[in-house]
Design a protein around this motif. Structure first.
Motif, PDB file in Angstrom:
ATOM      1  N   GLN A   1       1.966  11.256  -3.469  1.00  0.00           N
ATOM      2  CA  GLN A   1       1.032  12.304  -4.225  1.00  0.00           C
ATOM      3  C   GLN A   1       1.739  12.997  -5.242  1.00  0.00           C
ATOM      4  O   GLN A   1       2.740  12.759  -5.568  1.00  0.00           O
ATOM      5  CB  GLN A   1       1.129  13.772  -3.235  1.00  0.00           C
ATOM      6  CG  GLN A   1       0.747  13.434  -1.694  1.00  0.00           C
ATOM      7  CD  GLN A   1       0.739  14.802  -1.070  1.00  0.00           C
ATOM      8  OE1 GLN A   1       1.828  15.222  -0.681  1.00  0.00           O
ATOM      9  NE2 GLN A   1      -0.530  14.937  -0.489  1.00  0.00           N
ATOM     10  N   THR A   2       1.147  13.741  -6.352  1.00  0.00           N
ATOM     11  CA  THR A   2       1.459  14.306  -7.414  1.00  0.00           C
ATOM     12  C   THR A   2       2.721  15.197  -6.994  1.00  0.00           C
ATOM     13  O   THR A   2       3.907  15.299  -7.629  1.00  0.00           O
ATOM     14  CB  THR A   2       0.419  15.226  -8.046  1.00  0.00           C
ATOM     15  OG1 THR A   2      -0.754  14.391  -8.300  1.00  0.00           O
ATOM     16  CG2 THR A   2       0.980  15.811  -9.343  1.00  0.00           C
TER      17      THR A   2
ATOM     18  N   ASP B   1      -3.050  15.501   4.238  1.00  0.00           N
ATOM     19  CA  ASP B   1      -3.585  14.298   4.812  1.00  0.00           C
ATOM     20  C   ASP B   1      -3.531  14.123   6.280  1.00  0.00           C
ATOM     21  O   ASP B   1      -2.577  14.647   7.094  1.00  0.00           O
ATOM     22  CB  ASP B   1      -2.852  13.009   3.850  1.00  0.00           C
ATOM     23  CG  ASP B   1      -3.198  12.878   2.684  1.00  0.00           C
ATOM     24  OD1 ASP B   1      -4.074  13.776   2.214  1.00  0.00           O
ATOM     25  OD2 ASP B   1      -2.798  11.828   2.056  1.00  0.00           O
TER      26      ASP B   1
ATOM     27  N   ARG C   1      -8.284  13.332  -7.333  1.00  0.00           N
ATOM     28  CA  ARG C   1      -8.075  14.719  -6.737  1.00  0.00           C
ATOM     29  C   ARG C   1      -9.148  15.671  -7.275  1.00  0.00           C
ATOM     30  O   ARG C   1      -8.902  15.975  -8.343  1.00  0.00           O
ATOM     31  CB  ARG C   1      -6.769  14.865  -6.515  1.00  0.00           C
ATOM     32  CG  ARG C   1      -6.152  14.758  -5.259  1.00  0.00           C
ATOM     33  CD  ARG C   1      -4.703  15.134  -5.349  1.00  0.00           C
ATOM     34  NE  ARG C   1      -4.374  16.480  -4.969  1.00  0.00           N
ATOM     35  CZ  ARG C   1      -3.130  16.807  -4.944  1.00  0.00           C
ATOM     36  NH1 ARG C   1      -2.339  16.231  -5.103  1.00  0.00           N
ATOM     37  NH2 ARG C   1      -3.048  18.402  -4.520  1.00  0.00           N
TER      38      ARG C   1
ATOM     39  N   ASP D   1       0.869  -1.014   0.017  1.00  0.00           N
ATOM     40  CA  ASP D   1      -0.034  -0.070  -0.125  1.00  0.00           C
ATOM     41  C   ASP D   1       0.792   1.273  -0.098  1.00  0.00           C
ATOM     42  O   ASP D   1       1.568   1.537   0.895  1.00  0.00           O
ATOM     43  CB  ASP D   1      -0.805   0.024   1.323  1.00  0.00           C
ATOM     44  CG  ASP D   1      -1.854   1.318   1.419  1.00  0.00           C
ATOM     45  OD1 ASP D   1      -1.793   2.156   0.620  1.00  0.00           O
ATOM     46  OD2 ASP D   1      -2.346   1.398   2.356  1.00  0.00           O
ATOM     47  N   THR D   2       1.085   1.861  -1.112  1.00  0.00           N
ATOM     48  CA  THR D   2       2.007   2.925  -1.533  1.00  0.00           C
ATOM     49  C   THR D   2       1.290   4.215  -1.222  1.00  0.00           C
ATOM     50  O   THR D   2       0.488   4.772  -2.054  1.00  0.00           O
ATOM     51  CB  THR D   2       2.567   2.755  -2.880  1.00  0.00           C
ATOM     52  OG1 THR D   2       1.483   2.883  -3.671  1.00  0.00           O
ATOM     53  CG2 THR D   2       3.105   1.478  -3.060  1.00  0.00           C
TER      54      THR D   2
ATOM     55  N   ARG E   1      -7.803  13.074   3.011  1.00  0.00           N
ATOM     56  CA  ARG E   1      -7.467  14.725   3.018  1.00  0.00           C
ATOM     57  C   ARG E   1      -8.268  15.211   4.357  1.00  0.00           C
ATOM     58  O   ARG E   1      -9.354  15.083   4.893  1.00  0.00           O
ATOM     59  CB  ARG E   1      -8.195  15.263   2.016  1.00  0.00           C
ATOM     60  CG  ARG E   1      -7.685  14.561   0.644  1.00  0.00           C
ATOM     61  CD  ARG E   1      -6.246  14.768   0.268  1.00  0.00           C
ATOM     62  NE  ARG E   1      -5.735  16.328   0.116  1.00  0.00           N
ATOM     63  CZ  ARG E   1      -4.539  16.726  -0.147  1.00  0.00           C
ATOM     64  NH1 ARG E   1      -3.642  15.794  -0.939  1.00  0.00           N
ATOM     65  NH2 ARG E   1      -4.449  17.852  -0.309  1.00  0.00           N
TER      66      ARG E   1
HETATM   67  C1  7RM Z   1      -0.265   8.907  -6.149  1.00  0.00           C
HETATM   68  C2  7RM Z   1      -1.439   9.837  -6.011  1.00  0.00           C
HETATM   69  C3  7RM Z   1      -2.625  12.183  -3.432  1.00  0.00           C
HETATM   70  C4  7RM Z   1      -3.712  12.150  -2.416  1.00  0.00           C
HETATM   71  C5  7RM Z   1      -2.856  11.879  -1.239  1.00  0.00           C
HETATM   72  C6  7RM Z   1      -3.781  11.130  -0.509  1.00  0.00           C
HETATM   73  C7  7RM Z   1      -4.105  10.044  -1.178  1.00  0.00           C
HETATM   74  C8  7RM Z   1      -2.530   8.396  -2.073  1.00  0.00           C
HETATM   75  C9  7RM Z   1      -2.787   6.867  -0.778  1.00  0.00           C
HETATM   76  C10 7RM Z   1      -3.429   7.900  -0.333  1.00  0.00           C
HETATM   77  C11 7RM Z   1      -4.226   6.733   1.470  1.00  0.00           C
HETATM   78  C12 7RM Z   1      -2.660   5.884   0.033  1.00  0.00           C
HETATM   79  N1  7RM Z   1      -1.314  11.201  -6.366  1.00  0.00           N
HETATM   80  N2  7RM Z   1      -3.569   9.025  -1.451  1.00  0.00           N
HETATM   81  N3  7RM Z   1      -2.194   7.253  -2.028  1.00  0.00           N
HETATM   82  N4  7RM Z   1      -4.198   7.777   0.800  1.00  0.00           N
HETATM   83  N5  7RM Z   1      -3.229   5.580   1.100  1.00  0.00           N
HETATM   84  N6  7RM Z   1      -1.815   4.581  -0.193  1.00  0.00           N
HETATM   85  O1  7RM Z   1      -2.574   9.555  -5.806  1.00  0.00           O
HETATM   86  O2  7RM Z   1      -1.841  13.676  -6.005  1.00  0.00           O
HETATM   87  O3  7RM Z   1      -3.394  12.171  -7.055  1.00  0.00           O
HETATM   88  O4  7RM Z   1      -3.417  12.236  -4.806  1.00  0.00           O
HETATM   89  O5  7RM Z   1      -4.211  10.656  -2.601  1.00  0.00           O
HETATM   90  O6  7RM Z   1      -4.902  11.774   0.175  1.00  0.00           O
HETATM   91  O7  7RM Z   1      -2.910  13.200  -0.568  1.00  0.00           O
HETATM   92  S1  7RM Z   1      -2.581  12.283  -5.952  1.00  0.00           S
END
Ligand code: 7RM
Length: 651
Positions: free
Chosen positions: A419-420, A503, A529, A415-416, A518
């Motif tokens: 974020q962008t 987050d 997002r 579970d990775t 978030r």
């Molecule tokens: C890679 C991506 C980022 C937001 C980030 C979180 C949520 C992403 C997980 C996660 C819980 C995870 N980029 N998020 N991965 N929350 N567990 N493994 O998604 O910029 O589009 O979004 O996504 O809230 O801030 S993104």
């Protein structure tokens, strides 16, 4: 963070753990926990060791320059990302190895070896140069998931022209906004794209976008759907990809880019209505995606690796293209959706190519769960070794289902979290080492210093708070394109000196991280997002709307669903037709992904005495939970009547 507490309770009861299997551990690239300590002792050396595995025209002088909140990595180093993804493999045994296996929605399949991809990229790089594109010029790419997308990205990287990829699901207006913000000179698109047997009119959207985009000089059009889309080519502006490629020379010298030169920008939603162009650079980004792809997915030379993300999102940038290709891996790229022609499609693909590593999003996993385990059961999934999850928190039930029914109980689920803005994975298990807990992203990647803090920025050793990053990492965003102040405000102001992720997270007794979603005005809808403000602006843009408040309500499949409380102008029709009209209006302004799931008409919105809309109350109404403290409300009758109305609607 009241609404987050329920989830914490759920997570606290999660006591199951999974240790890596013997065989997996024995063969893992990384099997010794000492990597964490070693990285912590000298983070710069840790990252530099990965950088040394890449090819540099000129080595860096210094690993890091850090002056909060600005970092520079691999100072004065010169390299080229396309060179690292292609040239450095073609003089090795990888020359004829599959770089990209592309599966079309139709089932047609194309394999591009490293040598073939190299040739195509060189040719297209020459095409761009012939169009007058110079180093530093921005290129917008608006393409479906076809090989030309990968070729275009790498060609941009080769000549040092940063790309700005716009997901094919975004509307003409979104595309226009992104083109104008980046002042791109060239747009690369296609006549159309396939989606569930239908056609996405990308060229038509492009034409609609290009009505007021003075920076665009040329449009390169890939022929993908041919007669199935009616398109017009504008003389002097529009050119066919295949015609340009016919005459293109097959070698293009890669530009010697500085480590800190921009590789690409990618727009993402923030807390305001305007998407921000996240800037990633050449050296640090490449090191970050190279390192994490190698370690997190325990990548082996003979693996077939499949990340299901669309390249229009950051996951596609980092883990369909740059990370895997920098590693010389075979990356599978799929054009379509999981339910076409039927809901066994993903598993048919895993079986067809004997996929070893599979990386997808929780929203997809929950959908598979609902469809039922009988579908994956029909296919041979025994090739799978590692499963990945990204995009939103994965609930323990979905984790267990994934582990059991897709992974056959033998594959670690990584579970990775990232974020962008982070460019690459920051919190994740390492499959050969980490004891897994379903629902937890476990621990920061070696060299990453993540923390959980309270309102005042004080570290919380055990419990819930805000997720922050205390130290720079190579693939971190450098700025927001054209808006350096916003970079400081959004990420570095809430807690001075540390990066605020937006987050919420919880740390358990064992030091494991549990992501809680978030804590700002950004929604996560099916892993996408979307800012509440963006949807609100789109709604108010409609002539019948007076005011709108948008919230994300918990949703079993999508994580969050979009609910819009809307006040219409007196003269407007208050009927179902209007709801449809507004939903379509949002789709036109932003894209279909932002269409509200529910629109509720209300005479008034709950506001504080200072006039702020109380979104927390609206969320509680939409989720049917207790209303909590309403003492700051200007007019407390508004809430009760809204609640009654909502419950009546839900029936
Ligand atoms: C890679 C991506 C980022 C937001 C980030 C979180 C949520 C992403 C997980 C996660 C819980 C995870 N980029 N998020 N991965 N929350 N567990 N493994 O998604 O910029 O589009 O979004 O996504 O809230 O801030 S993104």
């Amino acid at each position: 963070m009241a609404d987050v507490e329920k989830t914490i309770e759920d997570l606290l009861t999660e006591g199951r753990t999974f240790t890596p299997g013997k065989k997996l551990r024995k063969n893992a690239n990384i099997k010794n926990e000492s990597v964490y300590k070693k990285a912590a002792r000298d983070r710069e050396k840790f990252w530099a060791n990965f950088a040394k595995e890449l090819d540099w025209f000129k080595k860096w002088r210094k690993v890091l320059k850090w002056k909060v909140p600005h970092s520079k990595w691999f100072i004065d180093g010169k390299l080229n990302v396309s060179y690292n993804c292609l040239d450095r493999h073609i003089n090795t045994a990888r020359k004829n190895k599959a770089a990209i296996i592309w599966e079309a929605e139709s089932g047609e399949s194309v394999t591009l070896t490293y040598w073939e991809l190299y040739r195509e990229v060189n040719k297209f790089a020459n095409v761009l140069k012939a169009l007058g594109v110079n180093r530093g010029d921005r290129i917008t790419i608006y393409l479906p998931m076809i090989p030309e997308l990968a070729i275009a990205m790498l060609a941009c990287a080769r000549i040092g022209a940063p790309h700005s990829i716009v997901f094919g699901g975004f509307s003409a207006e979104s595309l226009r906004g992104r083109i104008n913000d980046s002042k791109a000179r060239v747009l690369i698109t296609s006549d159309g794209g396939y989606r569930r047997g239908g056609i996405v009119p990308l060229k038509k959207n492009s034409d609609d976008a290009l009505t007021d985009t003075p920076s665009i000089e040329k449009v390169v059009v890939v022929k993908r759907v041919g007669d199935k889309a009616e398109i017009k080519m504008k003389k002097g502006r529009d050119l066919w990809w295949h015609e340009l490629m016919e005459k293109a020379h097959s070698y293009c010298e890669p530009e010697k880019m500085d480590s800190e030169d921009m590789l690409f920008m990618l727009y993402t939603s923030g807390t305001t209505g305007k998407p921000k162009g996240i800037v990633h650079t050449t050296g640090g980004y490449l090191v970050g995606v190279y390192a994490t792809t190698k370690w997190v997915f325990d990548l082996k030379e003979e693996d077939t690796y499949w990340c299901t993300a669309d390249i229009g999102w950051v996951t596609g940038h980092s883990y369909v293209i740059y990370g895997p290709l920098a590693n010389g891996a075979t990356s599978l790229m799929y054009e379509g959706t999981p339910d076409y022609p039927d809901i066994g499609r993903f598993w048919a693909i895993v079986e067809k190519y004997r996929v070893n590593i599979f990386y997808t999003a929780p929203t997809a996993i929950r959908t598979f769960m609902r469809w039922g385990e009988e579908y994956p059961k029909k296919y041979d999934l025994s090739s799978l070794r590692i499963l990945g999850s990204v995009g939103e928190p994965i609930n323990p039930e979905a984790w267990m289902w994934y582990h059991t029914h897709i992974g056959g109980g033998r594959c670690p689920v990584v579970d990775t979290w990232w974020q962008t803005e982070t460019g690459s994975i920051l919190i994740t298990p390492l499959p050969g080492i980490t004891k897994l807990k379903p629902g937890s992203a476990t621990k920061p990647f070696p060299g990453i210093v993540a923390d959980i803090v309270d309102e005042s920025g004080k570290s919380i050793k055990e419990g819930a708070g805000y997720l922050v990053l205390r130290n720079p990492w190579p693939s971190m965003l450098r700025t927001i394109y054209g808006d350096p102040n916003r970079y400081v405000d959004e990420y570095w102001s809430r807690f001075p000196g540390v990066y605020f992720t937006g987050d919420g997270a919880k740390r358990d007794k064992g030091g494991y991280f549990w992501l809680l979603g978030r804590v700002d005005d950004v929604m996560n809808v099916a892993g996408h997002r979307i800012s509440t403000m963006e949807v609100e602006s789109a709604l108010v843009d409609h002539h019948s709307v007076a005011e709108a408040a948008v919230i994300g309500r918990q949703d079993e499949i999508k994580g969050q669903a979009i609910v819009a409380f809307t006040t219409l102008k007196k003269s407007a029709r208050h009927d179902d037709g209007m709801i449809e009209e507004l939903r379509n209006h949002v789709a036109k302004k932003i894209g279909a992904i932002a269409k509200p799931d529910e629109i509720i008409f209300t005479a008034e919105l709950p506001k504080t005495r200072s006039g702020k809309i109380m979104r927390r109350l609206l969320r509680n109404i939409a989720e049917g939970s207790v209303l909590g403290d309403t003492t700051t409300l200007a007019d407390s009758t508004v809430v009760q009547s809204l609640k009654d109305q909502y419950e009546h609607l839900e029936g």
